[in-house]
Design a protein around this motif. Structure first.
Motif, PDB file in Angstrom:
ATOM      1  N   UNK A 162       0.808  -1.221   0.000  1.00  0.00           N
ATOM      2  CA  UNK A 162       0.000   0.000   0.000  1.00  0.00           C
ATOM      3  C   UNK A 162       0.840   1.270   0.000  1.00  0.00           C
ATOM      4  N   UNK A 163       2.138   1.144   0.298  1.00  0.00           N
ATOM      5  CA  UNK A 163       2.972   2.348   0.363  1.00  0.00           C
ATOM      6  C   UNK A 163       3.427   2.763  -1.033  1.00  0.00           C
ATOM      7  N   UNK A 164       3.210   4.016  -1.366  1.00  0.00           N
ATOM      8  CA  UNK A 164       3.625   4.560  -2.659  1.00  0.00           C
ATOM      9  C   UNK A 164       4.569   5.734  -2.408  1.00  0.00           C
ATOM     10  N   UNK A 165       5.830   5.637  -2.855  1.00  0.00           N
ATOM     11  CA  UNK A 165       6.758   6.761  -2.666  1.00  0.00           C
ATOM     12  C   UNK A 165       6.396   7.925  -3.586  1.00  0.00           C
ATOM     13  N   UNK A 166       6.779   9.118  -3.159  1.00  0.00           N
ATOM     14  CA  UNK A 166       6.517  10.321  -3.947  1.00  0.00           C
ATOM     15  C   UNK A 166       7.806  11.123  -4.077  1.00  0.00           C
ATOM     16  N   UNK A 167       8.089  11.571  -5.293  1.00  0.00           N
ATOM     17  CA  UNK A 167       9.257  12.427  -5.516  1.00  0.00           C
ATOM     18  C   UNK A 167       9.060  13.715  -4.730  1.00  0.00           C
ATOM     19  N   UNK A 168      10.010  14.015  -3.856  1.00  0.00           N
ATOM     20  CA  UNK A 168       9.783  15.061  -2.867  1.00  0.00           C
ATOM     21  C   UNK A 168      10.700  16.265  -3.008  1.00  0.00           C
ATOM     22  N   UNK A 169      11.867  16.100  -3.669  1.00  0.00           N
ATOM     23  CA  UNK A 169      12.818  17.217  -3.699  1.00  0.00           C
ATOM     24  C   UNK A 169      13.361  17.525  -5.095  1.00  0.00           C
ATOM     25  N   UNK A 170      12.776  16.905  -6.127  1.00  0.00           N
ATOM     26  CA  UNK A 170      13.192  17.199  -7.486  1.00  0.00           C
ATOM     27  C   UNK A 170      14.381  16.394  -7.981  1.00  0.00           C
ATOM     28  N   UNK A 171      15.008  15.598  -7.095  1.00  0.00           N
ATOM     29  CA  UNK A 171      16.162  14.821  -7.524  1.00  0.00           C
ATOM     30  C   UNK A 171      15.740  13.568  -8.298  1.00  0.00           C
ATOM     31  N   UNK A 172      14.521  13.136  -8.060  1.00  0.00           N
ATOM     32  CA  UNK A 172      13.976  11.953  -8.729  1.00  0.00           C
ATOM     33  C   UNK A 172      12.783  12.375  -9.563  1.00  0.00           C
ATOM     34  N   UNK A 173      12.729  11.856 -10.796  1.00  0.00           N
ATOM     35  CA  UNK A 173      11.626  12.187 -11.698  1.00  0.00           C
ATOM     36  C   UNK A 173      10.404  11.323 -11.428  1.00  0.00           C
ATOM     37  N   UNK A 174      10.633  10.013 -11.128  1.00  0.00           N
ATOM     38  CA  UNK A 174       9.519   9.102 -10.912  1.00  0.00           C
ATOM     39  C   UNK A 174      10.023   7.823 -10.250  1.00  0.00           C
ATOM     40  N   UNK A 175       9.082   7.036  -9.719  1.00  0.00           N
ATOM     41  CA  UNK A 175       9.380   5.740  -9.127  1.00  0.00           C
ATOM     42  C   UNK A 175       8.550   4.663  -9.818  1.00  0.00           C
ATOM     43  N   UNK A 176       9.145   3.487  -9.956  1.00  0.00           N
ATOM     44  CA  UNK A 176       8.458   2.382 -10.619  1.00  0.00           C
ATOM     45  C   UNK A 176       8.691   1.101  -9.834  1.00  0.00           C
ATOM     46  N   UNK A 177       7.618   0.399  -9.486  1.00  0.00           N
ATOM     47  CA  UNK A 177       7.712  -0.881  -8.793  1.00  0.00           C
ATOM     48  C   UNK A 177       7.928  -1.970  -9.842  1.00  0.00           C
ATOM     49  N   UNK A 178       9.060  -2.662  -9.747  1.00  0.00           N
ATOM     50  CA  UNK A 178       9.523  -3.547 -10.813  1.00  0.00           C
ATOM     51  C   UNK A 178       9.826  -4.937 -10.266  1.00  0.00           C
ATOM     52  N   UNK A 179       9.376  -6.005 -10.943  1.00  0.00           N
ATOM     53  CA  UNK A 179       9.717  -7.364 -10.496  1.00  0.00           C
ATOM     54  C   UNK A 179      11.232  -7.533 -10.404  1.00  0.00           C
ATOM     55  N   UNK A 180      11.703  -8.213  -9.373  1.00  0.00           N
ATOM     56  CA  UNK A 180      13.133  -8.340  -9.160  1.00  0.00           C
ATOM     57  C   UNK A 180      13.826  -9.034 -10.325  1.00  0.00           C
ATOM     58  N   UNK A 181      13.151  -9.980 -10.969  1.00  0.00           N
ATOM     59  CA  UNK A 181      13.752 -10.663 -12.113  1.00  0.00           C
ATOM     60  C   UNK A 181      13.956  -9.707 -13.276  1.00  0.00           C
ATOM     61  N   UNK A 182      13.055  -8.754 -13.433  1.00  0.00           N
ATOM     62  CA  UNK A 182      13.208  -7.759 -14.489  1.00  0.00           C
ATOM     63  C   UNK A 182      14.389  -6.832 -14.191  1.00  0.00           C
ATOM     64  N   UNK A 183      14.566  -6.464 -12.912  1.00  0.00           N
ATOM     65  CA  UNK A 183      15.717  -5.654 -12.513  1.00  0.00           C
ATOM     66  C   UNK A 183      17.003  -6.434 -12.770  1.00  0.00           C
ATOM     67  N   UNK A 184      17.002  -7.708 -12.421  1.00  0.00           N
ATOM     68  CA  UNK A 184      18.158  -8.588 -12.639  1.00  0.00           C
ATOM     69  C   UNK A 184      18.574  -8.583 -14.110  1.00  0.00           C
ATOM     70  N   UNK A 185      17.614  -8.759 -14.994  1.00  0.00           N
ATOM     71  CA  UNK A 185      17.913  -8.786 -16.428  1.00  0.00           C
ATOM     72  C   UNK A 185      18.386  -7.435 -16.938  1.00  0.00           C
ATOM     73  N   UNK A 186      17.831  -6.371 -16.398  1.00  0.00           N
ATOM     74  CA  UNK A 186      18.224  -5.038 -16.860  1.00  0.00           C
ATOM     75  C   UNK A 186      19.649  -4.710 -16.443  1.00  0.00           C
ATOM     76  N   UNK A 187      20.034  -5.120 -15.229  1.00  0.00           N
ATOM     77  CA  UNK A 187      21.413  -4.924 -14.787  1.00  0.00           C
ATOM     78  C   UNK A 187      22.348  -5.781 -15.636  1.00  0.00           C
ATOM     79  N   UNK A 188      21.925  -6.978 -15.939  1.00  0.00           N
ATOM     80  CA  UNK A 188      22.752  -7.895 -16.733  1.00  0.00           C
ATOM     81  C   UNK A 188      22.969  -7.372 -18.151  1.00  0.00           C
TER      82      UNK A 188
END
Length: 283
Positions: free
Chosen positions: A215-241
Motif C-alpha cells: 500500500x505504500x507509494x513513494x513520492x518524488x519530494x525534492x526534485x532529484x527523482x523524476x519518478x518511481x516504478x515498482x519492478x519485479x526483481x527478475x526484471x531488474x536482474x535482467x536489466x542490470x545484466x
C-alpha cells in the motif's frame, strides 16, 4: 570461471574498480597517515594564494598540518572558481575513522579522500514474487542525470551517521516517514576506487534493505527523482545484466542484493562475491 549467464555482471564491478592506487596521485598526509590522493593537476592551486599557507607541498607528498584547514582550503578554492561547489560538507577521516575536518563535496574527487554514502533497496513482497522500487533520476541532476537509481540513496553529510543519513534522504527523496525508514536493515558495506570525469572516487557504501507494504507509494519530494516504478526483481536482474541503465554504483548494490537472494548458482555466486568485495581482481 563465470558462466555465460553471470559473466555480464562482471563489467559493473570492473567499472567501479578501474584504477590501481595511487594512480600517479600525490599522497595527502595528516599526522603521517594517508587521508587522500591529490590530483597532480591541482598542485598549482595549492601552492599559490591562500592555500600555500595551509598545506606543506613537496613533489612526493602534501601534508595537512591541521584538520580545520580543510574548510579554509575548500572556501579558498571555491572563491577562486576552481570547482563548482555543492555547498555540502563531508567529513574527512583518518584510516581508523576519526573525523579530522570537513571538505566541500565538489573537492572530494580532487583530493581523493574517501566518501561515504547510503543506498537502500526498497522491497515489496507480493503473492507473485519480490518487487523492487526503482527511481528514475532527474535529467537535471549534476551527476548521472536520467539514470535509474535506488528508492533512496545519498552521500553522508558531515555529522550524520549512516542511519541518520538514510532517514534524512528517505524523507527528502521519496517522502518515506522516519518511523518506516528506521526499520531498514543494514545488509552490507561495499568499497571501491574508480576514476570518473570528476576525478577519483574512493567510496564506502552502506547498503540497506527495507521491506515496504504494497500500500505504500513513494513520492518524488525534492526534485532529484523524476519518478518511481515498482519492478519485479527478475526484471531488474535482467536489466542490470543486459544494460547500463542504472547509475554506476547502484549496479554494485543491486548485485550484492542478487547474491544475497541467491539468484546465481553456487560457483558464480562465489566468484562474484569475491570480485565484489575486492578479494580477487576482476578478470
Amino acid at each position: 570461471m563465470l558462466s555465460p549467464a553471470a559473466a555480464p555482471f562482471l563489467r559493473h564491478i570492473k567499472r567501479c574498480h578501474n584504477v590501481t592506487l595511487p594512480a600517479g596521485r600525490i599522497p595527502l598526509l595528516y599526522q603521517g597517515m594517508t587521508i587522500g590522493l591529490v590530483d597532480p593537476n591541482a598542485l598549482d592551486w595549492l601552492t599559490s594564494g591562500p592555500c600555500a599557507s595551509l598545506l606543506h607541498v613537496t613533489s612526493n607528498a602534501i601534508t595537512l598540518p591541521a584538520g580545520e584547514h580543510l574548510r579554509d582550503i575548500s572556501t579558498a578554492l571555491i572563491a577562486q572558481e576552481r570547482v563548482v561547489p555543492f555547498n555540502e560538507w563531508f567529513d574527512v577521516r583518518t584510516p581508523e575513522g576519526t573525523i579530522i575536518g570537513q571538505i566541500d563535496r565538489a573537492l572530494i574527487p580532487v583530493f581523493g579522500v574517501e566518501a561515504s554514502g547510503v543506498h537502500m533497496n526498497g522491497l515489496v513482497r507480493k503473492t507473485d514474487g519480490l518487487y523492487l522500487w526503482v527511481a528514475h533520476r532527474s535529467p537535471h541532476k549534476r551527476l548521472d542525470p536520467s539514470k535509474l537509481d535506488h528508492l533512496v540513496a545519498g552521500g553522508m553529510s558531515s555529522g550524520l551517521t549512516p542511519l541518520e543519513t538514510l532517514v534524512k534522504e528517505a524523507e527528502e527523496e521519496a517522502a518515506i516517514p522516519a518511523d518506516i525508514a528506521q526499520q531498514a536493515h543494514h545488509a552490507s558495506t561495499l568499497h571501491y576506487a574508480m576514476t570518473r570525469p570528476e576525478g577519483l572516487r574512493r567510496d564506502k557504501l552502506y547498503c540497506y534493505d527495507l521491506t515496504l507494504p504494497e500500500t505504500f507509494i513513494p513520492h518524488a519530494n525534492d526534485g532529484e527523482v523524476e519518478s518511481f516504478h515498482l519492478t519485479p526483481i527478475q526484471e531488474v536482474f535482467q536489466r542490470v545484466r543486459e544494460s547500463d541503465d542504472f547509475k554506476f554504483n547502484v549496479n554494485l548494490v543491486l548485485l550484492d542484493l542478487f547474491l544475497r537472494l541467491e539468484m546465481f548458482d553456487k560457483q558464480d555466486s562465489l566468484l562474484l562475491t569475491r570480485a565484489l568485495h575486492g578479494q580477487t581482481k576482476p578478470a
